[in-house]
Design an enzyme around this catalytic site. Structure first.
Site, PDB file in Angstrom:
ATOM      1  N   CYS A 338       0.682  -1.120  -0.161  1.00 28.71           N
ATOM      2  CA  CYS A 338       0.243   0.183  -0.202  1.00 28.71           C
ATOM      3  C   CYS A 338       0.337   1.274  -0.261  1.00 28.71           C
ATOM      4  CB  CYS A 338      -1.041  -0.024   1.136  1.00 28.71           C
ATOM      5  SG  CYS A 338      -0.450  -0.835   2.688  1.00 28.71           S
ATOM      6  N   ARG A 367       6.990 -11.305   5.695  1.00 26.73           N
ATOM      7  CA  ARG A 367       7.392 -10.532   6.707  1.00 26.73           C
ATOM      8  C   ARG A 367       8.562 -11.839   7.622  1.00 26.73           C
ATOM      9  NH1 ARG A 367       1.014  -9.334   6.371  1.00 26.73           N
ATOM     10  NH2 ARG A 367       0.952  -7.249   5.144  1.00 26.73           N
ATOM     11  N   GLN A 385       0.358 -11.183  -2.534  1.00 31.10           N
ATOM     12  CA  GLN A 385      -0.382 -10.587  -2.319  1.00 31.10           C
ATOM     13  C   GLN A 385      -1.554 -10.291  -3.723  1.00 31.10           C
ATOM     14  OE1 GLN A 385      -0.229  -7.382   0.850  1.00 31.10           O
ATOM     15  NE2 GLN A 385      -1.696  -8.989   1.706  1.00 31.10           N
ATOM     16  N   ASP A 387      -3.029  -8.151  -4.677  1.00 31.09           N
ATOM     17  CA  ASP A 387      -3.246  -7.129  -4.031  1.00 31.09           C
ATOM     18  C   ASP A 387      -3.887  -5.652  -4.723  1.00 31.09           C
ATOM     19  OD1 ASP A 387      -3.747  -5.525  -1.695  1.00 31.09           O
ATOM     20  OD2 ASP A 387      -1.305  -5.188  -1.290  1.00 31.09           O
ATOM     21  N   HIS A 389      -5.347  -1.626  -4.288  1.00 34.77           N
ATOM     22  CA  HIS A 389      -6.004   0.232  -3.400  1.00 34.77           C
ATOM     23  C   HIS A 389      -6.805   0.873  -4.493  1.00 34.77           C
ATOM     24  CE1 HIS A 389      -3.030  -1.756  -1.687  1.00 34.77           C
ATOM     25  NE2 HIS A 389      -3.198  -1.952  -0.308  1.00 34.77           N
ATOM     26  N   LYS A 473     -12.631  -2.960   8.528  1.00 33.67           N
ATOM     27  CA  LYS A 473     -12.596  -4.653   7.861  1.00 33.67           C
ATOM     28  C   LYS A 473     -13.270  -5.790   7.565  1.00 33.67           C
ATOM     29  CE  LYS A 473      -8.668  -7.208   9.399  1.00 33.67           C
ATOM     30  NZ  LYS A 473      -8.033  -8.301   9.403  1.00 33.67           N
ATOM     31  N   HIS A 519      -8.110  -1.281   0.530  1.00 30.56           N
ATOM     32  CA  HIS A 519      -7.727  -1.866   0.529  1.00 30.56           C
ATOM     33  C   HIS A 519      -7.992  -3.380   0.029  1.00 30.56           C
ATOM     34  CE1 HIS A 519      -4.690   0.454   2.773  1.00 30.56           C
ATOM     35  NE2 HIS A 519      -5.183   0.633   3.011  1.00 30.56           N
TER      36      HIS A 519
END
Length: 649
Positions: A338, A367, A385, A387, A389, A473, A519
């Protein structure tokens, strides 16, 4: 007298000091036998705890999560009592309930090593103690008395926990000869614990800290009926058969290497094909919804994560530094996408006419997970991910949120995830210190999620304290084919990162405004999603998705050339075909390839070579007869088309 409001809003009066068990008995003798715990003004209590004020209550049975929690947490204390009886001097960490059963972290001392061979002995002792029907007795104690008790017992783990508690909030629970520090709630007695199974013994660092002592973690599960345990063990056996690590190895989808590093998966050719098809499927859906693909680096300057707030919130231990030759530069492995996408947004001025801007990236992030927590593809250190946005105006937020819900539901339908729970994750109502941003922005974000779910007609559960640090979320928890629950897709609303990165757009009024950020990751991560998909399907993927749709099996080496021709024709017709030309008997080839879960097996010999045909076997459905290559191509393409059409419907 106290007024007790029941879930149907009816009100009954009882004498002050009435217990949940007494209330249950007054409603029905059967209910009294089945009830396990009680909620008093939204706080879960023991059934034997006196109620001295007016209250709204709910009674929890086995079917309720709160009921199972009380049952399994009480069983953890029972197991601790058994361990202490068998191994005097053992020290105790924590013993929580988990999704299926419970565990207790213990320190057996230097001279004792608990092994799998000890499990039947522990189990037998638990059953013996359960039959004693000992009550779980709650006692409020002062901090000084609590410290004295565990000092006398020489249990440093409990002392550490007590030192973190405030005086006046500490409770002990005792059953039989065992006393533990605990806030509860617990069952009235051990009597209802009828079926017990100690499942495994593992290692776990105290409080999850690799710098602390490694304790022994004993896992177990209990039930109020033996039949329930028997059914659970059948499901557990099925789960072991479906283990994605086992199937992934059999199907040659992924591997791990100690030289590469723990928790860093290597995608093999077949796994890469599977993953690529999933990515392409989502990319096609995203294109229809107006997403644009972006690519960002695997690393970022430390300042990027300081600006986003992630560095302060998660601490330096969650970020892995990259060694750089230039002093003063500090780069970190990217743990999320992000902040990079916020910087892409800032590349050029944005008008309200440009909104919403939807950026998507299959971005690999890193991570640090403790080695003891790593588990196949479900818990890794490097993962990709799906992912995206979305940057939008506040009045576009709800509509954009609903569109993301639609994408996730479409994907779940495509992959036959029919049973799922949607959870609205909000802030902790009491402790706001772990979140960033204003109350006003949080309230707007929370309202948008709740309203979007209502307008999509979705049933949701609300969990306080489960929000991300920057926003609330909506999480999608999927139940797989054997009933296990997995968190996959997630959608998060964020007013805070646009503020921290000073993102702006020029409004129709000629004034600069702040966008809102969504997100979203429908799969969650490619690694975890593939793991769940493997276990949900037992490796038998849908025909449109599976890496290998067809295997061609020549009866003998004489027909290898014809088999190769068949495979080439199919591949040229966009049918994913492989050739098994090993010098093995055809029966062996059939068995081996059925174990590989390849949907169609084409057997070719003299007759097939002469007539330009194939003998077709379908996985799980046996012989489908003889077809020409063209007929089979039409047959399989039609089946794929029907599968995809069913998704679109």
């Amino acid at each position: 007298m106290v007024k007790i409001t029941l879930p149907d809003n009816s009100v009954r009066e009882y004498e002050a000091g009435v217990t949940g068990l007494e209330i249950a008995k007054s409603i029905s003798p059967r209910l009294a036998k089945e009830v396990l715990s009680i909620s008093v003004n939204d706080e879960t209590w023991d059934l034997t705890r006196p109620i001295n004020t007016d209250a709204s209550i709910k009674l929890y049975k086995w079917e309720d999560d709160e009921g199972k929690h009380a049952f399994w947490h009480s069983s953890a204390h029972l197991m601790a009592e058994a361990l202490e009886a068998l191994y005097p001097g053992m020290k105790f960490g924590i013993g929580p309930s988990i999704e299926n059963g419970f565990y207790y972290d213990v320190d057996p001392g230097e001279d004792i090593v608990l092994r799998d061979a000890d499990m039947p002995r522990i189990e037998a002792k638990m059953k013996e103690l359960a039959r004693q029907k000992n009550a779980y007795v709650r006692t409020e104690v002062s901090k000084a008395d609590a410290l004295k008790y565990f000092t006398d017992k020489d249990d440093e783990y409990k002392l550490e926990l007590i030192n973190e508690l405030e005086d006046g909030t500490i409770t002990f629970y005792k059953q039989g000869a065992f006393t533990d520090l605990c806030r509860g709630p617990h069952l009235p007695s051990t009597e209802v614990v009828k079926a017990i199974k100690v499942l495994s013994i593992a290692g776990a660092y105290w409080r999850g800290d690799e710098t602390r002592k490694q304790l022994t973690r004993v896992y177990a599960i209990t039930f109020p009926k033996q039949k329930m345990l028997d059914e659970y063990m059948v499901r557990l056996e099925e789960a072991q058969k479906r283990d994605h690590r086992k199937i992934g190895k059999e199907l040659e989808l992924f591997a791990f290497s100690q030289r590469v590093g723990q928790g860093l998966p290597l995608w093999l050719p077949k796994g890469a094909k599977l993953r690529e098809r999933l990515e392409n499927f989502l990319k096609k859906v995203q294109l229809q919804y107006g997403y644009q693909q972006v690519i960002t680096p695997h690393i970022g300057n430390k300042e990027l994560y300081v600006t986003s707030g992630h560095y302060a919130k998660y601490g330096k231990d969650s970020f892995q530094p990259i060694t750089t030759p230039t002093e003063g530069e500090e780069f970190l492995l990217k743990p999320m996408n992000c902040p990079h996408h916020c910087e892409i947004y800032k590349v050029k001025p944005v008008s309200y006419k440009d909104l919403p801007i939807r950026m998507a990236e299959f971005g690999t992030v890193y991570r640090y997970e403790q080695s003891g927590e790593l588990h196949g593809l479900t818990r890794v250190r490097g993962f990709t991910q799906d992912d995206a946005h979305i940057f939008c105006a506040p009045d576009q937020l709800k509509e954009e949120f609903k569109k993301v819900i639609d994408i996730i539901l479409y994907i779940f339908k495509a992959l036959d995830f029919k049973d799922f729970i949607t959870q609205v994750s909000l802030r902790d109502q009491e402790d706001r210190s772990k979140y960033i941003g204003s109350d006003e922005n949080w309230e707007k974000a929370e309202s948008a999620i709740v309203e979007a779910c209502q307008e999509r007609g979705m049933e949701t559960i609300v969990e306080y304290g489960e929000a991300a640090f920057y926003g609330p979320k909506l999480d999608f928890m999927v139940r797989d084919a054997i009933g296990r629950k997995w968190q996959l897709g997630t959608i998060q609303v964020d007013y805070n990162l646009p503020e921290r990165f000073e993102l702006e757009y020029m409004g129709g009024d000629g004034v600069k405004h702040r966008p809102v950020m969504i997100h979203r990751a429908p799969f969650g991560s490619m690694e975890r999603f593939v793991a769940v998909l493997i276990e949900h399907t037992a490796g038998k993927f849908p025909l449109w998705l599976t890496p290998e749709q067809v295997v061609v099996l020549p009866i003998s080496e004489k027909y290898n050339d014809y088999a190769k021709k068949v495979s080439n024709v199919l591949n040229n017709s966009d049918i994913r075909s492989v050739l098994d030309d090993r010098n093995e008997k055809i029966g062996r080839k059939i068995r081996d390839n059925e174990l590989k879960r390849i949907p169609f097996l084409l057997i070719v010999g003299e007759k097939e070579a002469e007539t330009n045909t194939v003998s077709v076997r379908k996985q799980g459905d046996g012989d489908k007869g003889t077809m020409t290559i063209e007929e089979f191509s039409e047959f399989i393409n039609k089946e794929v088309e029907e599968q995809l059409s069913a998704i679109e419907a």
